[in-house]
Design an enzyme around this catalytic site. Structure first.
Site, short mmCIF file in Angstrom:
data_model
loop_
_atom_site.label_atom_id
_atom_site.label_comp_id
_atom_site.label_asym_id
_atom_site.label_seq_id
_atom_site.Cartn_x
_atom_site.Cartn_y
_atom_site.Cartn_z
N LYS A 1 45.16 54.08 44.02
CA LYS A 1 44.99 53.66 45.41
C LYS A 1 45.98 54.41 46.31
CE LYS A 1 43.35 49.10 44.01
NZ LYS A 1 43.73 47.72 43.71
N GLN B 1 48.71 43.70 44.30
CA GLN B 1 47.92 44.07 43.12
C GLN B 1 47.84 42.87 42.18
OE1 GLN B 1 46.19 46.91 42.57
NE2 GLN B 1 45.47 45.98 40.67
N ASP C 1 42.69 44.00 51.83
CA ASP C 1 42.04 43.85 50.52
C ASP C 1 41.14 42.60 50.51
OD1 ASP C 1 41.64 44.82 47.94
OD2 ASP C 1 43.17 43.53 47.07
#
Ligand code: NAP
Length: 287
Positions: free
Chosen positions: A58, A102, A125
């Site tokens: 990412k 994450q 996200d």
């Protein structure tokens, strides 16, 4: 026969590249107009190798698009209070435009508490309850990247959703639930299945569109797929194995995503694109 089957593949890599190129254009415009570089902050806790690999990927895409990528690494043993405090600092930092936590985060961190510490305008996200609420209601918002990437891919392949029966297998807050909402908003009739669903194969046999988001390798069998169905495999299990028995599903389906190279690239491209949009919104720049 081989050409026919090849024509059924829904390649995610090429549309993801195009989305990343568009995001790069947005980043350049923001940098020129605001004299500031759009920035994504990633919080990585513990030493999970797969998570570290995803974060590296990412960050690379972020930098390729001309954005800044900040990495906050926290050790195994970090408490919920500590991670929430760090996320709140990033939330208050005007030079940070998007925040990614994450996951999975190691136990006993309360993942939901960590997600909820992200301000909705930086939730690129799409993991907070505020974002999910907006997605359910069809309001403008960022969205969970995997289902948003899947919707973009369905659009690329001109899959008509209006009036179809879509079956989503998996009800997680980041994948199955927002996926079902996005499909409902696109006027599909949606059946959302999970581990307590009875007669799953017969439900899937009625589906025009199947979205597999289970986390079990080759779980969805070829014999469950209706002739002509569109099959989206969101699964990503160790060894690059999806949640669908690809070989078995290829014959009856009309379109199918490969693993890797289907949903995965679209997920990352969506994250980068949403970060550029978040920066533009926060800096008051019209794209
Ligand atoms: P998750 O949180 O573990 O959720 C899995 C879902 O599958 C749950 O709702 C569970 O039901 C359901 N399930 C489990 N066993 C089942 C069964 N036997 N029959 C029917 N449903 C069953 O996983 P997730 O985070 O949503 O991820 C799902 C998959 O997508 C994983 O393979 C993951 O690696 C992949 N993924 C890929 C990307 C990407 O970028 N490509 C991104 C995120 C996730 P219950 O709710 O009843 O437990």
């Amino acid at each position: 026969m081989e050409t026919t089957n090849k024509a059924k593949l829904m390649d995610g890599s090429a549309p993801a590249k195009r989305m990343l190129a568009r995001a790069k254009g947005k980043v350049e415009k923001i940098r020129r107009a605001a004299q500031m570089t759009p920035t994504l902050a990633t919080v990585l806790v513990g030493d999970d190798l797969a998570s570290a690999t995803y974060v590296r990927m990412k960050r690379k895409r972020c930098e390729d698009a001309g954005m800044k990528s900040l990495l906050l690494e926290m050790p195994h043993g970090t408490t919920t209070g500590q991670i929430v405090a760090e996320i709140e600092k990033l939330g208050a930092d005007p030079t940070v435009h998007g925040i990614l936590v994450q996951h999975p985060v190691p136990q006993p961190i309360d993942k939901r508490a960590a997600f909820e510490a992200i301000p909705i305008e930086k939730d690129v996200d799409g993991v907070t309850s505020g974002t999910l609420g907006r997605v359910i209601l069809g309001m403008p918002s960022f969205a969970s990247c995997t289902p948003a990437g899947i919707m973009a891919l369905l659009g690329e392949y001109h899959v008509e959703l209006d009036g179809t029966h879509a079956v989503v297998i998996g009800r997680s807050p980041i994948l199955g639930r927002p996926m079902a909402s996005m499909l409902i908003n696109a006027h599909a009739t949606v059946t959302l299945c999970h581990s307590r669903t009875r007669s799953l194969p017969s439900i899937v046999r009625n589906a025009d569109v199947v979205i597999a988001a289970v986390g079990r390798p080759r779980f969805v069998q070829g014999g469950w797929i209706k002739v002509g169905a569109v099959v989206i495999d969101a699964g990503y299990n160790p060894g690059n194995i999806g949640d669908v028995d690809f070989e078995g599903a290829l014959e009856p389906c009309s379109l199918i995503t490969p693993v890797p190279g289907g949903v995965g690239p679209m997920t990352i491209a969506t994250l980068i694109d949403q970060t550029a949009d978040a920066a533009a919104l926060q800096l008051g720049i019209e794209l």
